[in-house]
Each structure stands twice: as structure tokens, then as C-alpha cells.
Write a protein that holds these residues in place. Structure first.
Motif, PDB file in Angstrom:
ATOM      1  N   PHE A 151      18.265 -34.339  42.574  1.00  0.00           N
ATOM      2  CA  PHE A 151      18.587 -33.041  42.004  1.00  0.00           C
ATOM      3  C   PHE A 151      20.014 -33.055  41.460  1.00  0.00           C
ATOM      4  N   LYS A 152      20.228 -32.286  40.394  1.00  0.00           N
ATOM      5  CA  LYS A 152      21.567 -32.091  39.839  1.00  0.00           C
ATOM      6  C   LYS A 152      21.754 -30.601  39.599  1.00  0.00           C
ATOM      7  N   GLN A 153      22.736 -30.011  40.273  1.00  0.00           N
ATOM      8  CA  GLN A 153      23.007 -28.584  40.139  1.00  0.00           C
ATOM      9  C   GLN A 153      24.500 -28.371  39.979  1.00  0.00           C
ATOM     10  N   SER A 154      24.872 -27.407  39.136  1.00  0.00           N
ATOM     11  CA  SER A 154      26.293 -27.176  38.920  1.00  0.00           C
ATOM     12  C   SER A 154      26.719 -25.804  39.415  1.00  0.00           C
ATOM     13  N   VAL A 155      27.944 -25.734  39.892  1.00  0.00           N
ATOM     14  CA  VAL A 155      28.574 -24.492  40.335  1.00  0.00           C
ATOM     15  C   VAL A 155      29.975 -24.448  39.735  1.00  0.00           C
ATOM     16  N   ILE A 156      30.523 -23.237  39.621  1.00  0.00           N
ATOM     17  CA  ILE A 156      31.842 -23.099  39.011  1.00  0.00           C
ATOM     18  C   ILE A 156      32.824 -22.535  40.021  1.00  0.00           C
ATOM     19  N   ALA A 157      34.021 -23.114  40.058  1.00  0.00           N
ATOM     20  CA  ALA A 157      35.052 -22.680  41.004  1.00  0.00           C
ATOM     21  C   ALA A 157      35.650 -21.353  40.566  1.00  0.00           C
ATOM     22  N   ASP A 158      35.983 -20.519  41.547  1.00  0.00           N
ATOM     23  CA  ASP A 158      36.632 -19.241  41.293  1.00  0.00           C
ATOM     24  C   ASP A 158      37.983 -19.473  40.609  1.00  0.00           C
ATOM     25  N   THR A 159      38.373 -18.549  39.741  1.00  0.00           N
ATOM     26  CA  THR A 159      39.633 -18.703  39.016  1.00  0.00           C
ATOM     27  C   THR A 159      40.826 -18.144  39.772  1.00  0.00           C
ATOM     28  N   SER A 160      40.587 -17.457  40.894  1.00  0.00           N
ATOM     29  CA  SER A 160      41.694 -16.785  41.577  1.00  0.00           C
ATOM     30  C   SER A 160      41.979 -17.310  42.975  1.00  0.00           C
ATOM     31  N   ASN A 161      41.057 -18.097  43.555  1.00  0.00           N
ATOM     32  CA  ASN A 161      41.272 -18.597  44.904  1.00  0.00           C
ATOM     33  C   ASN A 161      42.042 -19.914  44.908  1.00  0.00           C
ATOM     34  N   THR A 162      42.166 -20.516  46.074  1.00  0.00           N
ATOM     35  CA  THR A 162      42.996 -21.705  46.218  1.00  0.00           C
ATOM     36  C   THR A 162      42.365 -22.909  45.529  1.00  0.00           C
ATOM     37  N   THR A 163      43.087 -24.020  45.494  1.00  0.00           N
ATOM     38  CA  THR A 163      42.602 -25.250  44.857  1.00  0.00           C
ATOM     39  C   THR A 163      41.967 -26.191  45.859  1.00  0.00           C
ATOM     40  N   THR A 164      41.634 -25.704  47.054  1.00  0.00           N
ATOM     41  CA  THR A 164      40.856 -26.473  48.019  1.00  0.00           C
ATOM     42  C   THR A 164      39.560 -25.737  48.298  1.00  0.00           C
ATOM     43  N   SER A 165      38.494 -26.494  48.528  1.00  0.00           N
ATOM     44  CA  SER A 165      37.183 -25.887  48.665  1.00  0.00           C
ATOM     45  C   SER A 165      36.289 -26.764  49.512  1.00  0.00           C
ATOM     46  N   GLN A 166      35.109 -26.257  49.840  1.00  0.00           N
ATOM     47  CA  GLN A 166      34.062 -27.037  50.487  1.00  0.00           C
ATOM     48  C   GLN A 166      32.770 -26.810  49.726  1.00  0.00           C
ATOM     49  N   PHE A 167      32.135 -27.914  49.342  1.00  0.00           N
ATOM     50  CA  PHE A 167      30.832 -27.834  48.698  1.00  0.00           C
ATOM     51  C   PHE A 167      29.755 -27.725  49.773  1.00  0.00           C
ATOM     52  N   LEU A 168      28.615 -27.150  49.391  1.00  0.00           N
ATOM     53  CA  LEU A 168      27.592 -26.785  50.368  1.00  0.00           C
ATOM     54  C   LEU A 168      26.215 -27.235  49.913  1.00  0.00           C
TER      55      LEU A 168
END
Length: 265
Positions: free
Chosen positions: A135-152
């Protein structure tokens, strides 16, 4: 005639010369019971309990192990990566392999420093096979939160008789959606299944004239008579503000709903 730019939804997509930001074949396990370590987190925002993420050695997609995720509930549970550095407002492709039976979608928690951080998810994909499927799925990062994240990986409705849901070989890359594709190009197909050639992809800034509106969406049409020049957009957030005759541009995933091509989230 009013012109509007309505940004709707990002979901499944494809990659163009992408930079890899994360990769895991789920090979590192430790503890009692065994749980993934290193690349994956078994603490918040992961909501799977320890005995519901099971090491599986039977024909993994890659390497020696895969992870069996057990969640028979229709409410989803999350399996989260460790913290990953991201670019605000950037789209990311999450590629993974799955088999068994259940529903799965990729997601992103866009503020890893805040327990109440925002979440964004792709559409659920149904899995019902003893064979691995990529599978290939895309998500977009928020423009206002921090530059660290966790993918799920968000999973629900797994079936014990089919071995629940195995996952393996997760790769996350930066992703650039196509821009300005015409409605004709989105709709026209020679495929026997009738699906759009952009099915499952995100398209930025496509549009047309609103010729009908509903509580949950609206219909866009190009000018003139064109059998392939229209599309239904599922957009309950913006639908109440759309008037017939508006010129609208949309950023959306392309989906198929009861044999009808639509933009949806």
C-alpha cells in the motif's frame, strides 16, 4: 462568478524523486511479551496493548519478522513510529505491506511534543488476502505544529480466522502531488474497471464550475459539453458556502464511490 480555492483532503498518492525520512522492516524486538523496539513506540500515541502486537516469523515480507496487529473492534487502534523530523506543510508517502484481514490506514501525529497534538489520516484500505499487498498512502504535515512527528498505522476490524493483520516493511518519503490536472484527465479512462487513472492519488488545484451542491458536497463541471468533464467532491466542511456558478479549485484525493469518481478525504 465567484472564484474560490477550497482545500479539502489529502490521502493516498505517489512519489516523485522522494527523500526517505523513515524505514523499518520491524526487525528489532525485546521484552516480555516481545514488542517492537527502536523504530517503533509502544507508548502514547500507540494505543495497541503489548499483547496485541505480536512477533510473526511466518514468511515475512522482508527480513526475519513482521508484526501481527490484533484489534477486532470497529474502533481503530494506533501503532506509532518513534519521533521523526518533518517539514511543516509537507506531504509524505507512507508505503507498507499488509496481509490477513482487516482495515488499515496511514496517519500522522503532527505535534510529538504535545499529548493533544493534531492527527491526520488517509482513507482506510481493506485487506483480505493471505498474500502480501503493498500500500502507498500520503498524509500532509500541519503547517503550524512542531517539526517533529510520529507516523501511524491505524488498524480496526481484524479477523482471527484470517490471522488478524500482518504488517511489514514501512518506508516514509517526502511526496509531491501532481498539480492542475484537468477534470477530463482525472475522469477519462480506458480501463475495464472504469476507475480514474488517478484513483488513490492526491491532485492539487484541480477545479471547475459548481453546477450542483448538496449538504455533503458539490459537483464541478468544465465549460462546454464534455462527458468526462465533471466530478463530485465530497466536502461537508465547505459545501454550505458553495453556490451554483462558483469557480472552485480543490486539493483532494481521487476516489471511486459506487462507480462514480469523486474527490474525497
Amino acid at each position: 462568478m465567484k472564484t474560490k480555492l477550497l482545500l479539502t483532503f489529502l490521502a493516498i498518492g505517489f512519489m516523485l524523486n522522494a527523500q526517505t525520512v523513515y524505514q523499518s522492516s520491524i526487525e528489532n524486538w525485546a521484552g516480555t511479551p516481545l514488542n517492537p523496539t527502536g523504530d517503533w513506540s509502544m507508548t502514547f500515541p500507540t494505543t495497541f496493548v503489548a499483547d496485541s502486537v505480536i512477533q510473526n516469523t511466518t514468511t515475512p515480507y522482508h527480513g526475519n519478522f513482521c508484526a501481527k496487529l490484533v484489534n477486532t473492534s470497529t474502533s481503530h487502534k494506533r501503532f506509532a513510529t518513534q519521533v521523526v523530523s518533518i517539514v511543516q506543510g509537507k506531504a509524505y508517502m507512507v508505503s507498507y505491506s499488509a496481509r490477513g484481514r482487516g482495515s488499515i490506514r496511514a496517519g500522522l501525529r503532527t505535534d510529538a511534543s504535545n499529548a493533544g497534538g493534531g492527527y491526520v489520516y488517509a482513507n482506510y484500505q481493506s485487506v483480505n488476502s493471505t498474500n502480501w499487498f503493498r500500500f502507498k498512502q500520503s498524509v500532509i504535515a500541519d503547517t503550524s505544529n512542531t517539526t517533529t512527528s510520529q507516523f501511524l498505522l491505524s488498524v480496526r476490524s481484524t479477523i482471527a480466522a484470517n490471522g488478524h493483520l500482518d504488517v511489514d516493511s514501512v518506508t516514509i518519503q517526502e511526496y509531491t502531488p501532481p498539480t492542475g490536472i484537468s477534470l477530463y484527465t482525472i475522469q477519462y479512462t480506458t480501463s475495464g474497471n472504469g476507475k480514474s487513472p488517478y484513483f488513490g492519488m492526491v491532485v492539487q488545484d484541480f477545479g471547475g464550475i459548481a453546477t450542483a451542491n448538496y449538504a455533503q458536497g458539490y459537483y464541478l463541471q468544465t465549460t462546454g459539453i464534455n462527458a468526462w468533464g465533471g466530478i463530485l467532491v465530497y466536502d461537508p466542511t465547505n459545501a454550505p458556502t458553495v453556490a451554483i456558478g462558483d469557480s472552485i479549485k480543490v486539493t483532494s484525493a481521487i476516489d471511486e464511490y459506487y462507480y462514480m469518481t469523486e474527490g474525497t478525504g
